[in-house]
Design a protein around this motif. Structure first.
Motif, PDB file in Angstrom:
ATOM      1  N   ASN A 133       0.935  -1.011  -0.102  1.00 53.21           N
ATOM      2  CA  ASN A 133       0.183   0.051  -0.097  1.00 53.21           C
ATOM      3  C   ASN A 133       1.172   1.094   0.158  1.00 53.21           C
ATOM      4  O   ASN A 133       0.552   2.152  -0.307  1.00 53.21           O
ATOM      5  CB  ASN A 133      -1.481   0.175   1.122  1.00 53.21           C
ATOM      6  N   ASN A 134       2.288   1.244   0.451  1.00 55.67           N
ATOM      7  CA  ASN A 134       3.361   2.765   0.435  1.00 55.67           C
ATOM      8  C   ASN A 134       3.979   1.993   0.412  1.00 55.67           C
ATOM      9  O   ASN A 134       4.437   1.115   0.749  1.00 55.67           O
ATOM     10  CB  ASN A 134       3.190   3.207   1.942  1.00 55.67           C
ATOM     11  N   LEU A 159       2.252   6.822  -1.473  1.00 55.58           N
ATOM     12  CA  LEU A 159       0.753   6.200  -1.501  1.00 55.58           C
ATOM     13  C   LEU A 159       0.738   4.935  -2.667  1.00 55.58           C
ATOM     14  O   LEU A 159       1.070   5.776  -4.070  1.00 55.58           O
ATOM     15  CB  LEU A 159      -0.209   6.134  -1.519  1.00 55.58           C
ATOM     16  N   ALA A 179      -2.655   0.414  -4.020  1.00 59.05           N
ATOM     17  CA  ALA A 179      -2.733   0.708  -2.702  1.00 59.05           C
ATOM     18  C   ALA A 179      -4.565   0.606  -2.993  1.00 59.05           C
ATOM     19  O   ALA A 179      -5.149   0.716  -3.786  1.00 59.05           O
ATOM     20  CB  ALA A 179      -2.542   1.880  -1.679  1.00 59.05           C
ATOM     21  N   SER A 210      -6.009   4.127  -3.757  1.00 56.99           N
ATOM     22  CA  SER A 210      -5.512   4.524  -4.577  1.00 56.99           C
ATOM     23  C   SER A 210      -6.542   5.797  -5.760  1.00 56.99           C
ATOM     24  O   SER A 210      -6.122   6.541  -5.622  1.00 56.99           O
ATOM     25  CB  SER A 210      -4.418   3.858  -5.678  1.00 56.99           C
ATOM     26  N   SER A 233       0.357   6.915   5.914  1.00 55.25           N
ATOM     27  CA  SER A 233       0.215   6.808   4.336  1.00 55.25           C
ATOM     28  C   SER A 233       1.208   8.495   3.937  1.00 55.25           C
ATOM     29  O   SER A 233       0.603   9.007   4.234  1.00 55.25           O
ATOM     30  CB  SER A 233      -0.949   5.960   4.039  1.00 55.25           C
ATOM     31  N   TRP A 234      -0.967   9.086   3.497  1.00 57.99           N
ATOM     32  CA  TRP A 234      -1.278  10.247   2.718  1.00 57.99           C
ATOM     33  C   TRP A 234      -1.258  11.514   3.798  1.00 57.99           C
ATOM     34  O   TRP A 234      -1.453  11.993   3.851  1.00 57.99           O
ATOM     35  CB  TRP A 234      -2.806  10.249   1.962  1.00 57.99           C
TER      36      TRP A 234
END
Length: 842
Positions: A245-246, A255, A259, A262, A676-677
């Motif tokens: 995912n990352n 990301l 993912a 995504s 993540s983000w």
């Protein structure tokens, strides 16, 4: 009778075979073009170029023309000679070079939507099938891996090359294709190659890596920690697994385009369908919805055989991304088919170019290539293969012959890369280079080397405070040039206000015949120190008499004068578990406005000093820890793995004049959580308990900060010696959003600022036996000139402090507004303040 005609027939077929290989490049900038479709015109005999633009195609049939097709380029048709082996390099012309003016008439372009979007439906199929398209889907996997990391000063000018300082170093510079990342002129400075045998088992889950070859540039340890530099590069250029995912790059997490989430952050487009390939491939392009977020843009090729696997991918980043100093980033990922029809990773190539100026000027370019061969699946191996540590380094790894390395390099290294080994060895023999490195070490590490002895650290030579006044200090230590077994360190300091001398002397014996500053440590040390200390000031990676820490807020006139005799034993293991045993005789005397008083039969007594004898056991475990070993401190390369500390101290009454029996147990866990983000959080959980009756200098004096620098591990609005406890628990959360919100604000996003926030919560208390308000025989808490007690225990509510701030100002500065939420009636406290921190980060 039939044998001879059959032989002639076979020979004829061999003679008629057509074998063609070559490289396909862009006609304008000469860059290789990956994944170009190559086929014999009018047939299904087809292949594609690899990530480096290389191709190879063969046929037994008679065909006279090759066709080259690539999205955005004009198709090329090249005549070939049937029946022979030949090399044909092709340059494709971009269609944009021949476009005339086009007028597009439209009120507005259609909005991008996920709903009813075939590209999004396809990427969801890829996401659904991620689990089965990874190594962990097989019971057993084994393969050999070759990796190479090369780094250069890049995009250099001839003027730079011809500077006087480089007059003796012209042999270091190398020319490359000017269209390549990094520019035409480079100066290679580091090269590392590794070969490893890898084994993976699903149940019970286990991974075993055996490094069979390790070759790298070696710098003089007086100047550079080569292994630490290698670890730092490994962290920046981590393995790329597009199925995660990352993806970790340059100490950040991006990301992945496949993912689970995504489609929320990427836009996807089907840009080509390659029907002539078996299986059929869909070219899927993607871009971030916000071009400043930590996301990729590029393309991937998805197999249409029911596996929905990624066969090849090309990743890059937008020039507006909120990533410091990165001028260009390209990653190419290739997969090969397994016997069961699925795919495994076969090669990754990652190039990153760094620079202060985004568009011009010299910089720094790094490239990491990983190649996998001899890939085997579901080949069960004995349990003995997986026994022992997960990572093993062969004793012969660093002594492999050149023949070994030649056999391992699937793609021949360029002459420039191969020359690095020899060039760096030559460079370190040049006197002018040694003088330059001496100066650099003095400026950045604070030490001046004199061979067997080095003087420093420079930033402690001068400082000042309210108790000692103007303080001068001079010190140094021996180096491995004197001995690899024995090490000595000393300093002397003098305060012109208190008119007292301070000094330190230590002798260390290395039990593993290695430098005591190198990992893994194993030594025994004896030392004596007579010096001052501010109670409650605990610092990381800096010494207390650093000149910059002389500037403090509020009242700062309480100090302890310490005499400390100590014997330390330290043992570190390769798995980053360590333990230390310390015997300490400690005498504390009050200084400045600090005093030691107690009551005896209601009579106030002055106590000149307190004596303590202690034995301490420290346990530490930091799995997969990476760090750079500096002259004074190990600078950690932070990753997702926790760091666990446990300390037990026992006070010994009657031993060497020790006055107190007590036991002190503390434990802490530090860990970074990647979100993540949403950025990442650094979390520290800590707790401690003191058993026994002790005076307040032996209690836990909570870490405070009265400087104007933002300190991660201290309470930035707490005064020195404001709170003490004999049992406590705390949690510290520092979160970096990586510009998640600022990136959405027009104009502001151009500044590439990053939001930061923190909260620190401290629970603590004192038992009655350690509270001088309950027991007058204990040393009384200090009071100020107005007779108000300035030290206290925490009440029923915790101490809470929080901050919000802006990071990445001028790419190096973080400024926080800190808020203290309670205990605001204590003397000389502020409920808010501004603190700054210098931090170099990507």
């Amino acid at each position: 009778m039939l044998v001879i005609p059959l032989v002639f027939q076979v020979q004829a077929q061999v003679q008629q075979q057509t074998v063609i290989s070559g490289v396909v490049t862009d006609a304008a900038d000469k860059d290789p073009l990956p994944y170009v479709t190559v086929l014999f015109k009018g047939t299904n005999i087809i292949t594609k170029t690899d990530a480096d633009g290389k191709y190879s195609i063969a046929t037994m049939e008679t065909h006279a023309q090759l066709q080259f097709s690539y999205v955005g380029y004009k198709a090329a048709f090249i005549d070939v000679k049937p029946g022979i082996t030949q090399v044909i390099n092709v340059k494709l012309q971009s269609e944009s070079q021949n476009l005339t003016e086009v007028v597009i008439s439209s009120n507005k372009r259609p909005a991008y939507r996920n709903k009813n979007n075939p590209a999004v439906e396809l990427i969801r199929k890829v996401i659904e099938n991620k689990a089965k398209n990874q190594n962990r889907n097989y019971d057993h996997v084994e393969f050999q891996q070759y990796e190479q990391m090369a780094f250069s000063l890049s995009n250099l000018s001839e003027k730079f090359k011809n500077k006087r300082i480089f007059r003796n170093y012209q042999f270091l510079f190398e020319q490359q294709d000017s269209t390549k990342i990094g520019g035409k002129l480079t100066l290679p400075i580091f090269l590392e190659e590794k070969v490893s045998q890898n084994y993976l088992r699903r149940s019970p889950e286990k991974k075993k890596v055996i490094i069979t070859g390790d070759k790298h540039v070696n710098y003089d340890s007086k100047f550079i920690d080569t292994k630490g530099m290698s670890k730092y590069f490994e962290r920046m250029y981590a393995d790329i697994n597009i199925y995660d995912n990352n993806i970790s790059l340059v100490s950040n997490q991006f990301l992945s385009p496949i993912a689970d989430a995504s489609p929320t952050f990427y836009k996807f487009f089907i840009t080509d369908t390659i029907k002539t390939h078996s299986p059929q491939l869909i070219e899927l392009s993607f871009i971030p919805r916000n071009n400043t977020d930590l996301l990729f843009e590029g393309k991937m090729y998805v197999t249409m055989d029911g596996n929905y696997a990624v066969q090849d991918a090309f990743l890059t980043v937008n020039k507006n991304i909120n990533l410091n100093f990165v001028r260009a980033l390209e990653a190419r990922i290739n997969f090969e088919k397994n016997p069961d029809g699925r795919y495994h990773l076969s090669k990754t190539n990652l190039i990153i170019d760094f620079g202060i100026n985004q568009n011009k000027g010299g910089g720094f370019t790094g490239e990491r290539t990983v190649e996998i061969k001899d890939y085997k699946i579901n080949n069960a191996l004995p349990d003995t293969v997986y026994s022992g540590p997960s990572l093993v380094v062969s004793p012969q790894a660093e002594t492999r012959t050149e023949e070994f390395w030649t056999g391992q390099r699937q793609d021949t290294l360029t002459r420039a890369n191969l020359n690095i080994y020899k060039n760096i060895d030559t460079l370190q023999t040049i006197p002018s280079f040694k003088r330059t490195m001496d100066l650099v070490t003095l400026l950045f590490a604070g030490y001046k080397n004199f061979g067997p002895f080095e003087m420093g650290p420079v930033n402690t030579f001068y400082s000042f405070n309210n108790v000692e006044g103007f303080r001068l200090r001079l010190g140094g230590r021996t180096t491995p040039e004197l001995s690899t077994r024995y090490y000595f360190e000393t300093y002397g300091a003098y305060g012109f206000k208190d008119e007292k001398w301070k000094y330190f002397l230590s002798g260390t014996y290395s039990l593993n015949n290695k430098s005591i500053y190198a990992f893994p440590q194993n030594y025994i040390r004896g030392s004596f120190q007579r010096d001052t200390k501010i109670p409650g000031q605990e610092l990381q990676f800096v010494q207390e008499d650093n000149f910059l820490l002389s500037f403090k807020r509020g009242e700062n006139n309480m100090m302890l004068y310490n005499d400390i005799y100590k014997i330390d034993y330290v043992k570190e293991f390769e798995n980053h578990f360590s333990y230390g045993l310390t015997l300490r005789k400690w005498t504390q005397r009050p200084g400045g406005s600090l005093y030691f008083n107690n009551f005896n039969d209601n009579v106030l007594n002055t106590v000149d000093k307190i004596n303590t004898s202690e034995i301490t056991l420290n346990l530490r475990y930091a799995p997969f820890e990476k760090f750079y070993q500096g002259k004074m401190y190990r600078t950690p390369i932070i990753d997702k793995y926790p760091i666990i500390n446990l300390r037990y101290t026992a006070g010994l009454k009657g031993v060497l004049d020790g006055q107190y029996n007590y036991q002190n147990v503390t434990a802490s866990i530090d860990k970074r959580f990647y979100l993540s983000w949403l950025g990442f959080s650094d979390v520290t959980v800590e707790g401690g308990y003191i058993f026994g009756k002790v005076p307040f200098p032996l209690l836990t004096i909570h870490r405070a900060n009265q400087t104007y620098a933002y300190q991660l591990m201290s309470y930035n609005l707490m005064n020195f010696l404001e709170f003490v406890s004999d049992h406590y628990a705390s949690v510290n959360v520092d979160h970096n959003f990586n510009g998640f919100f600022f990136n959405k604000i027009p104009l502001l996003k151009r500044l590439k600022l990053r939001e930061v926030a923190s909260v620190k919560v401290l629970y603590g208390a004192l038992r009655d036996e350690n509270n001088p308000d309950k027991d007058p025989s204990l040393l009384q808490f200090p009071k100020n000139s107005d007779g108000i007690t300035t030290t206290q225990s925490l009440g029923t509510e915790p101490y809470v402090e929080g901050s919000v701030g802006v990071g990445n100002i001028f790419k190096i500065l973080r400024v926080d507004m800190v808020k203290r939420f309670n205990y605001l009636d204590n003397p000389n406290v502020s409920d808010w303040g501004i603190r700054a921190r210098v931090k170099f980060d990507f």
